[in-house]
Write an enzyme that holds these catalytic residues in place. Structure first.
Site, PDB file in Angstrom:
ATOM      1  N   ASP A 112       0.767  -1.101   0.020  1.00 16.67           N
ATOM      2  CA  ASP A 112       0.094   0.176  -0.186  1.00 16.67           C
ATOM      3  C   ASP A 112       0.913   1.138  -0.034  1.00 16.67           C
ATOM      4  OD1 ASP A 112      -2.217  -1.666   0.302  1.00 16.67           O
ATOM      5  OD2 ASP A 112      -1.829  -1.986   2.456  1.00 16.67           O
ATOM      6  N   LYS A 170       2.215   2.141  -4.940  1.00 20.72           N
ATOM      7  CA  LYS A 170       2.810   1.793  -6.368  1.00 20.72           C
ATOM      8  C   LYS A 170       1.943   2.230  -7.405  1.00 20.72           C
ATOM      9  CE  LYS A 170       3.054  -2.500  -4.860  1.00 20.72           C
ATOM     10  NZ  LYS A 170       2.681  -2.259  -3.488  1.00 20.72           N
ATOM     11  N   GLY A 213      -5.481  -3.402  -4.180  1.00 25.44           N
ATOM     12  CA  GLY A 213      -6.605  -2.660  -4.818  1.00 25.44           C
ATOM     13  C   GLY A 213      -6.220  -1.402  -5.297  1.00 25.44           C
ATOM     14  N   HIS A 214      -6.089  -0.980  -6.849  1.00 22.85           N
ATOM     15  CA  HIS A 214      -5.741   0.237  -6.987  1.00 22.85           C
ATOM     16  C   HIS A 214      -7.136   1.063  -7.575  1.00 22.85           C
ATOM     17  CE1 HIS A 214      -3.750   3.543  -8.739  1.00 22.85           C
ATOM     18  NE2 HIS A 214      -3.830   3.103  -9.673  1.00 22.85           N
ATOM     19  N   GLN A 252       1.955  -5.968  -3.239  1.00 29.58           N
ATOM     20  CA  GLN A 252       2.288  -6.038  -1.733  1.00 29.58           C
ATOM     21  C   GLN A 252       3.728  -5.247  -1.579  1.00 29.58           C
ATOM     22  OE1 GLN A 252       1.427  -9.297  -2.663  1.00 29.58           O
ATOM     23  NE2 GLN A 252      -0.802  -8.959  -2.261  1.00 29.58           N
TER      24      GLN A 252
HETATM   25  P1  IMP Z   1      -2.975 -12.772   1.834  1.00 28.26           P
HETATM   26  O1  IMP Z   1      -1.940 -12.217   0.807  1.00 28.26           O
HETATM   27  O2  IMP Z   1      -4.415 -12.462   1.790  1.00 28.26           O
HETATM   28  O3  IMP Z   1      -2.536 -14.255   2.225  1.00 28.26           O
HETATM   29  O4  IMP Z   1      -2.582 -11.889   3.090  1.00 28.26           O
HETATM   30  C1  IMP Z   1      -1.328 -12.145   3.817  1.00 28.26           C
HETATM   31  C2  IMP Z   1      -0.764 -10.753   4.597  1.00 28.26           C
HETATM   32  O5  IMP Z   1      -0.491  -9.745   3.415  1.00 28.26           O
HETATM   33  C3  IMP Z   1      -1.712 -10.116   5.307  1.00 28.26           C
HETATM   34  O6  IMP Z   1      -1.118  -9.446   6.426  1.00 28.26           O
HETATM   35  C4  IMP Z   1      -2.475  -9.096   4.510  1.00 28.26           C
HETATM   36  O7  IMP Z   1      -3.033  -8.099   5.099  1.00 28.26           O
HETATM   37  C5  IMP Z   1      -1.295  -8.788   3.702  1.00 28.26           C
HETATM   38  N1  IMP Z   1      -1.676  -7.894   2.435  1.00 28.26           N
HETATM   39  C6  IMP Z   1      -1.987  -8.627   1.125  1.00 28.26           C
HETATM   40  N2  IMP Z   1      -2.336  -8.063   0.185  1.00 28.26           N
HETATM   41  C7  IMP Z   1      -1.982  -6.739   0.650  1.00 28.26           C
HETATM   42  C8  IMP Z   1      -1.933  -5.547   0.085  1.00 28.26           C
HETATM   43  O8  IMP Z   1      -2.404  -5.290  -1.050  1.00 28.26           O
HETATM   44  N3  IMP Z   1      -1.584  -4.656   0.693  1.00 28.26           N
HETATM   45  C9  IMP Z   1      -1.345  -4.456   1.897  1.00 28.26           C
HETATM   46  N4  IMP Z   1      -1.212  -5.910   2.784  1.00 28.26           N
HETATM   47  C10 IMP Z   1      -1.600  -7.088   1.967  1.00 28.26           C
END
Ligand code: IMP
Length: 434
Positions: free
Chosen positions: A13, A16, A40-41, A223
């Protein structure tokens, strides 16, 4: 011009989306290399607002080619929903949208398992519940189903059935798994396949050809570094390689083809989900940063945890990614804060740590060592020239550069594309960006 990787230097977040949006104008191709439909963008097209989770926002620029690489995991229903929304806004996909046949599918049982794992976990990760982890688990366990497998209906159906039976055997008490129906998933995916089959390619081959033709590729990660499955704050990470190395394995483009790596960092820090966060502000100050920075997830709406800039973490990100430069985002969010703190090291059981620790349980015990800097108490929103920033703000930026040892190439002073300071210099020049 160059082939450039854009990578988050924190816990995701970082902004990017905005940087890729600005830079994509100068590139021919935008290639996503990992992650699924979690990031999400939000893009605004005229009066319409769309949140893009999978399709790179470069698709909105005429003539740009967008690629979903083999490292991405795809929830086909969600991808088609995004494509439909974009088509309603007259965005064309033909000839400039490609999906790697090797990309794995996120299937309904992955989402069920994601939620079930979180419910049962002794220590929750705080996942997005989108099935990302379980889809990558299947990929690594060599039982995943790739999007290209949809080409062979019999094979696809057999694998689907086998996998669902396996999951049910592993979790016999899970009622949601019991209600999933192979024929329904099969039928739905066959229909989806007809919609996207024309976009399926060997993306490694296509990217190689485009690069040989002299086209310039922007590699976009999802991420951030500290959520990388290998190099992040394990186990509080996502399940893919978000760092720069993932750009090569996630697209099939050789590291020799990469000319530059740009890290993205906010002027402060945020984190969503569980896991250690040494500079977190759990007080009213943290709340005011959250409100001012609109720190709520674009996908899940979850409030993001907020805290001060952590130079230890960014130094680590600079090292493991080999960052050539940083884009410093959301500088204006700090406008009202005075003083401002920056973490330069951690105190761990009496020791001073200047390197980011490998273990999350150590990081969880780390106390930040802060330097206190004066705030500027003046709006920087929309400032386009560095010289017009308040002196204290310029000092803040310079100080961060010294602490992390990486120059700031871009400084963002507001959410809009044009609210950005682009610092000319030999690096940006060599990337063809100024
Ligand atoms: P997962 O990718 O849904 O398995 O989540 C694993 C970890 O990555 C969790 O702490 C989520 O909050 C974090 N996470 C996943 N996608 C994002 C993102 O787009 N932005 C920030 N954190 C993310």
């Amino acid at each position: 011009m160059a082939n450039l990787i854009v990578v988050g230097a924190q816990w995701g977040d970082e902004g990017k989306g905005k940087v890729v949006d600005i830079l994509s104008e100068r590139f021919d191709v935008v290639a996503r290399y990992q992650g699924g439909n979690t990031a999400g963008h939000t893009v605004v097209v005229g009066e319409d607002k769309i949140v893009l989770h999978l399709v790179p926002s470069g698709i909105l620029r005429k003539g740009k080619i967008c690629v979903l690489g083999n490292g991405v995991v795809i929830d086909l229903g969600e991808l088609i929903h995004e494509m439909d929304q974009l088509e309603r806004l007259h965005v064309r996909f033909e000839d400039h949208f490609f999906i790697s046949r090797r990309a794995h599918l996120v299937l309904p049982y992955h989402k069920v398992l994601d939620v079930a794992h979180e419910e049962r976990a002794a220590k929750k990760i705080g996942t997005t519940g989108r099935g990302i982890g379980p889809a990558y688990v299947d990929k690594m366990a060599r039982v995943g189903i790739r999007i290209g497998d949809l080409h062979e209906p019999g094979l696809f159906r057999d694998r689907l059935q086998h996998n669902l039976l396996e999951k049910r055997a592993q979790f016999p008490e899970n009622p949601a798994l019991a209600t999933l129906d192979v024929e329904q998933i099969f039928g739905g995916h066959r229909k989806h396949y007809e919609r996207i089959r024309g976009f399926l390619v060997d993306s490694a081959q296509i990217l190689d050809r485009l690069i040989r033709e002299g086209k310039h590729v922007l590699f976009e990660g999802a991420q951030g570094t500290l959520l990388d499955v290998d190099l992040g704050t394990y186990p509080y990470v996502t399940s893919s390689s978000a760092t720069a190395g993932g750009a090569c394995t996630g697209t099939g483009v050789s590291p020799k083809r990469i000319d530059g790596i740009l890290g993205i960092s906010k002027a402060y820090t945020t984190r969503v989900g569980e896991g250690p966060f040494p500079t977190e502000l759990t007080d009213a100050l943290g709340e005011s940063v959250r409100i001012r920075g609109q720190e709520f997830g674009a996908t899940t709406g979850r409030p993001r945890r907020t805290g001060w800039f952590d130079a230890v973490g960014i130094r680590y990100a600079a090292r493991v990614n080999g960052l050539d430069a940083l884009a410093l985002m959301k500088l204006d969010v700090l406008d009202e804060l005075d003083p401002i703190q920056v973490c330069t090291a951690y105190r761990y059981r009496g020791d001073l740590l200047t390197e980011f620790p490998n273990e999350s349980n150590i990081l969880a015990e780390c106390q930040p060592v802060y330097e206190t800097l004066p705030g500027w108490r003046q709006s920087t929103v929309g400032t386009l020239e560095e010289a017009k920033l308040p002196p204290a703000c310029r000092s803040y930026i310079r100080h961060l550069e010294t602490l992390v040892g990486v120059p700031m190439a871009l400084i963002s002073t507001g959410p809009r594309r044009d609210q950005t300071i682009i610092r000319p210099g030999p690096l940006l020049d060599s990337w063809g960006l100024v």
